[in-house]
Design a protein around this motif. Structure first.
Motif, PDB file in Angstrom:
ATOM      1  N   PHE A 262       0.749  -1.213  -0.069  1.00 25.34           N
ATOM      2  CA  PHE A 262      -0.083   0.088  -0.118  1.00 25.34           C
ATOM      3  C   PHE A 262       0.981   1.337  -0.103  1.00 25.34           C
ATOM      4  O   PHE A 262       0.654   2.307  -0.814  1.00 25.34           O
ATOM      5  CB  PHE A 262      -0.914   0.006   1.288  1.00 25.34           C
ATOM      6  CG  PHE A 262      -1.951   1.448   1.315  1.00 25.34           C
ATOM      7  CD1 PHE A 262      -3.189   1.257   0.615  1.00 25.34           C
ATOM      8  CD2 PHE A 262      -1.390   2.275   1.930  1.00 25.34           C
ATOM      9  CE1 PHE A 262      -4.066   2.290   0.614  1.00 25.34           C
ATOM     10  CE2 PHE A 262      -2.422   3.568   2.080  1.00 25.34           C
ATOM     11  CZ  PHE A 262      -3.363   3.470   1.453  1.00 25.34           C
ATOM     12  N   GLU A 263       1.942   1.264   0.768  1.00 26.49           N
ATOM     13  CA  GLU A 263       2.808   2.380   1.171  1.00 26.49           C
ATOM     14  C   GLU A 263       3.478   2.848  -0.246  1.00 26.49           C
ATOM     15  O   GLU A 263       4.186   3.946  -0.440  1.00 26.49           O
ATOM     16  CB  GLU A 263       3.509   2.529   2.251  1.00 26.49           C
ATOM     17  CG  GLU A 263       2.829   2.610   3.507  1.00 26.49           C
ATOM     18  CD  GLU A 263       3.736   2.479   4.575  1.00 26.49           C
ATOM     19  OE1 GLU A 263       4.763   2.952   4.749  1.00 26.49           O
ATOM     20  OE2 GLU A 263       3.129   2.522   5.923  1.00 26.49           O
ATOM     21  N   ALA A 311       1.035   6.330  -2.375  1.00 26.20           N
ATOM     22  CA  ALA A 311      -0.097   5.787  -1.741  1.00 26.20           C
ATOM     23  C   ALA A 311      -1.465   6.386  -2.001  1.00 26.20           C
ATOM     24  O   ALA A 311      -1.327   7.539  -2.280  1.00 26.20           O
ATOM     25  CB  ALA A 311       0.210   5.768  -0.150  1.00 26.20           C
ATOM     26  N   SER A 313      -3.868   7.048  -0.331  1.00 29.48           N
ATOM     27  CA  SER A 313      -4.467   8.002   0.621  1.00 29.48           C
ATOM     28  C   SER A 313      -3.416   9.448   0.508  1.00 29.48           C
ATOM     29  O   SER A 313      -4.018  10.342   1.123  1.00 29.48           O
ATOM     30  CB  SER A 313      -4.311   7.687   2.140  1.00 29.48           C
ATOM     31  OG  SER A 313      -2.820   7.229   2.296  1.00 29.48           O
ATOM     32  N   THR A 314      -2.663   9.436  -0.320  1.00 34.00           N
ATOM     33  CA  THR A 314      -1.882  10.749  -0.338  1.00 34.00           C
ATOM     34  C   THR A 314      -2.596  11.607  -1.520  1.00 34.00           C
ATOM     35  O   THR A 314      -3.308  10.978  -2.288  1.00 34.00           O
ATOM     36  CB  THR A 314      -0.366  10.493  -0.553  1.00 34.00           C
ATOM     37  OG1 THR A 314      -0.413   9.763  -1.972  1.00 34.00           O
ATOM     38  CG2 THR A 314       0.362   9.556   0.345  1.00 34.00           C
ATOM     39  N   THR A 315      -2.132  12.785  -1.423  1.00 42.64           N
ATOM     40  CA  THR A 315      -2.628  13.809  -2.638  1.00 42.64           C
ATOM     41  C   THR A 315      -1.734  13.575  -3.768  1.00 42.64           C
ATOM     42  O   THR A 315      -0.761  12.948  -3.877  1.00 42.64           O
ATOM     43  CB  THR A 315      -2.441  15.292  -2.052  1.00 42.64           C
ATOM     44  OG1 THR A 315      -1.034  15.360  -1.561  1.00 42.64           O
ATOM     45  CG2 THR A 315      -3.002  15.459  -0.901  1.00 42.64           C
TER      46      THR A 315
ATOM     47  N   PRO B  94      -2.579   4.928   6.338  1.00 46.46           N
ATOM     48  CA  PRO B  94      -3.013   5.658   5.228  1.00 46.46           C
ATOM     49  C   PRO B  94      -2.674   7.034   5.662  1.00 46.46           C
ATOM     50  O   PRO B  94      -2.404   7.826   4.846  1.00 46.46           O
ATOM     51  CB  PRO B  94      -4.367   5.354   4.935  1.00 46.46           C
ATOM     52  CG  PRO B  94      -4.515   3.984   5.496  1.00 46.46           C
ATOM     53  CD  PRO B  94      -3.506   3.670   6.803  1.00 46.46           C
ATOM     54  N   HIS B  95      -3.157   7.494   6.842  1.00 45.68           N
ATOM     55  CA  HIS B  95      -2.914   8.939   7.329  1.00 45.68           C
ATOM     56  C   HIS B  95      -1.345   9.406   7.252  1.00 45.68           C
ATOM     57  O   HIS B  95      -1.101  10.457   6.948  1.00 45.68           O
ATOM     58  CB  HIS B  95      -3.575   9.179   8.454  1.00 45.68           C
ATOM     59  CG  HIS B  95      -5.234   9.101   8.391  1.00 45.68           C
ATOM     60  ND1 HIS B  95      -5.948   9.163   9.729  1.00 45.68           N
ATOM     61  CD2 HIS B  95      -6.115   8.784   7.259  1.00 45.68           C
ATOM     62  CE1 HIS B  95      -7.246   8.615   9.264  1.00 45.68           C
ATOM     63  NE2 HIS B  95      -7.306   8.688   7.902  1.00 45.68           N
ATOM     64  N   GLU B  97       0.835   8.044   5.626  1.00 48.95           N
ATOM     65  CA  GLU B  97       1.344   8.341   4.195  1.00 48.95           C
ATOM     66  C   GLU B  97       0.901   9.563   3.562  1.00 48.95           C
ATOM     67  O   GLU B  97       1.761  10.092   2.854  1.00 48.95           O
ATOM     68  CB  GLU B  97       0.716   7.149   3.215  1.00 48.95           C
ATOM     69  CG  GLU B  97       1.455   5.965   3.240  1.00 48.95           C
ATOM     70  CD  GLU B  97       2.943   6.057   3.228  1.00 48.95           C
ATOM     71  OE1 GLU B  97       3.484   6.444   1.954  1.00 48.95           O
ATOM     72  OE2 GLU B  97       3.852   6.061   4.199  1.00 48.95           O
ATOM     73  N   LEU B  98      -0.382  10.145   3.993  1.00 49.05           N
ATOM     74  CA  LEU B  98      -0.426  11.480   3.602  1.00 49.05           C
ATOM     75  C   LEU B  98       0.394  12.507   4.164  1.00 49.05           C
ATOM     76  O   LEU B  98       0.990  13.468   3.499  1.00 49.05           O
ATOM     77  CB  LEU B  98      -2.151  11.760   4.039  1.00 49.05           C
ATOM     78  CG  LEU B  98      -2.500  13.200   3.754  1.00 49.05           C
ATOM     79  CD1 LEU B  98      -2.565  13.379   2.389  1.00 49.05           C
ATOM     80  CD2 LEU B  98      -3.937  13.603   4.421  1.00 49.05           C
TER      81      LEU B  98
END
Lengths: 366, 219
Positions: A262-263, A311, A313-315, B94-95, B97-98
């Motif tokens: 995922f990452e 990932a 969830s990132t922008t 996931p956060h 990673e953000l």
């Protein structure tokens, strides 16, 4: 017209035993997510099916889809059934060329009008009247419209034909569009993927031959039996995601231990395809099993999804400069507002009159 | 608009707009407050207020004596919600990673089961606090539309995040898009509603503590 050879006869001629044929039917039935009780029906229908006429048009594509379907390492049952359809026109594969090839297409359209399946791979350029891709002097738009008119259904093979794919990606210099934007009056089955999984296309053909109709589709026109679940849902690395065990780079301990990707940008959670269950190369593995994150190739606009290695969830855009600029502007605006408020306070102070009780009394008396 | 397009917008331009508004708004408000400052205290200070200011910043995060007895639900629910929200926000992978994507820093996260637990407790506490607010006549009388609005925009990211990870209600892609959009809504309204307490609580606590400290009394 050609002699009407049934699929069963065709396979028997090729030395396929009844047992092997039934095995194929069982595989096809389970691939289509039908109950086992349907196997005899599938077998009977496939056995009696007259080789359907198929016209295959290749437009703005890389031949990867054709490669995927025809270049299996060893001949598979899928490739045999694929060979057993009457592929009346496929300009990449056929022996004929030039005028003879075009004549073959015209003849197939005429002979099987209203009965043939049209398979399309590649997107269709529409900018500047479609001049960016022509075959025998005719634009792809023209050729698609003519062939689609007499087709019983259109199978858009690959992400380019299904959703525009790579030619459609920003800035789309050729004005490429998927089949569904040009053909609106025929059933369209989108078999997306870059390239799509071979068993999916044979599964769709088997379904069509068995039931005489197209399979159940999702909101993107993809067969639900293959695209109903996400890669993430069926991924064998899913337990690592749940445990919070992630590979941080391609050669760290996590990557070597087969932890979740995922990452590293895996698009499995938003990608619907059958890679995790049907797999590739005759069931050997699929990209995640080889240590690479899913790039989401069977989804619309996968090329513009903001980077394969970012990932989910990132922008998708750089934000550090934006946040910096916002803080600087904010400080300036805040300072101005603060100074204005201070001024207002001093002005209020200056305008403030002190009143004594005597003065009030006098005012009251007056 | 397809779910994919919505998700792409939320992850790209949407996040850009939301973060720009958020940082702009927060900086405007804090700089303005700092510049306005407090009226000068002309009395001779008993001692410096700085230490007392910092002490109060931390001290007021701890429960005051008798609070558990006075309003147990607000006490328990309040802590659970705030801590749960913080855990989900900062320790979910996931956060992280953000944050890594935006600022390039990363830290270890928690397994999903623990994040789930924190989210469920947080959601439960928020619902309980809302019910309490609606049922208790005094709290209901004191509540304005802004209170319910603040509750809603805080609740949405929690519940949509939970739904997304558990594939509930909507397909994952759609729910993820809705989740990110709900966070963007929260980011945009935060500086201009009472949710700004996320930042200003430190200022006001410091001022309170410092004023008391200068007078030589406990704050």
């Amino acid at each position: 017209m050609k002699k009407q050879v049934t699929l069963g006869e065709q396979l028997r001629q090729r030395g396929i035993s009844r047992r092997t044929f039934l095995k194929l039917c069982a595989v096809a039935t389970s691939a289509m997510a039908l109950p086992p009780a349907m196997i005899p029906r599938v077998a009977a229908a496939l056995d009696k099916a007259v080789r359907p006429s198929v016209i295959w048009l290749s437009f703005q594509e890389c031949t990867g889809c054709t490669e995927s379907l025809t270049r299996s390492h060893a001949p598979t049952l899928e490739s045999l059934i694929f060979d057993s359809i009457s592929l009346d026109y496929h300009h990449t594969l056929q022996a004929a060329s030039g005028t003879a090839a075009e004549a073959a297409r015209d003849k197939a359209i005429k002979d099987f009008y209203g009965k043939y399946l049209l398979i399309v791979d590649g997107s269709i350029p529409t900018k500047d009247d479609g001049v960016y891709s022509t075959i025998a002097g005719r634009t792809n738009i023209d050729m698609l419209k003519e062939a689609a008119d007499g087709a019983v259904a259109v199978v858009a093979v690959g992400t380019c034909a299904s959703f525009g794919g790579i030619p459609y990606a920003n800035p789309n210099p050729t004005g490429a569009v998927p089949v569904s934007e040009l053909v609106t009056d025929k059933p369209i089955i989108n078999v997306s993927g870059c390239p799509p999984i071979p068993v999916v296309i044979t599964g769709v053909l088997a379904h069509y031959l068995t039931f005489g109709e197209i399979p159940a589709l999702d909101s993107f026109g993809r067969p639900l039996a293959f695209f109903g679940e996400s890669i993430h849902d069926r991924c064998y690395r899913r337990p690592f995601y749940d445990q919070g065990k992630f590979a941080k780079s391609f050669d760290d301990e996590g990557a070597r231990s087969g932890w979740c990707l995922f990452e590293l940008g895996c698009k499995g959670p938003t990608t619907h395809n059958a890679c995790a269950t049907k797999k590739w190369n005759g069931g050997v593995s699929f990209p995640i099993e080889s240590g690479h994150p899913c790039i989401g190739c069977s989804e619309p606009n996968f090329w513009d999804g903001g980077g394969f290695y970012k990932a989910l969830s990132t922008t998708t855009r750089p934000l550090a400069n934006w946040t910096g600029a916002a803080v600087v502007t904010g400080a300036a605006v805040g300072a101005a507002a603060g100074v204005a408020a201070k001024r207002k306070r001093s002005a209020a102070k200056r305008a403030h009159h002190t009143v004594t009780a005597d003065e009030l009394k006098k005012k009251e008396e007056a | 608009m397809t779910a994919e397009a919505l998700l792409a917008w939320a992850r790209g331009p949407g996040m850009q707009i939301a973060l720009a508004v958020f940082f702009l708004g927060i900086t405007v408000r804090i700089v303005e407050m700092l510049l306005i400052g407090r009226a000068p205290d002309l009395a001779a200070p008993r001692k410096s207020g700085v230490a007392a200011g910092w002490r109060t910043v931390f001290h007021r995060s701890l429960p005051t004596p008798g609070m558990l007895k006075r309003s147990p639900l607000v006490f328990v629910g309040g802590y659970i919600f705030h801590l749960g929200f913080l855990i989900v926000l900062v320790l979910s992978v996931p956060h992280i990673e953000l944050f890594h994507g935006v600022w390039g820093i990363r830290w270890p996260g928690l397994p999903r089961s623990l994040i789930d637990l924190a989210a469920i407790l947080s959601i439960g506490a928020m619902v309980a606090l809302l019910v309490h607010r609606l049922v208790d006549p005094v709290r209901r009388f004191l509540s304005r539309s802004g209170d319910y609005f603040a509750w809603t925009v805080t609740f949405l990211p929690l519940i949509t995040g939970y739904f997304a990870t558990h594939h509930m209600l909507l397909p994952y892609t759609q729910m993820l898009a809705v989740h990110i959009l709900s966070i963007e809504l929260l980011l945009i309204v935060l500086p201009f509603t009472k949710l700004i307490h996320t930042f200003t609580l430190f200022l006001s606590r410091w001022y309170n503590g410092a004023i008391a400290g200068r007078k030589g009394v406990a704050s």
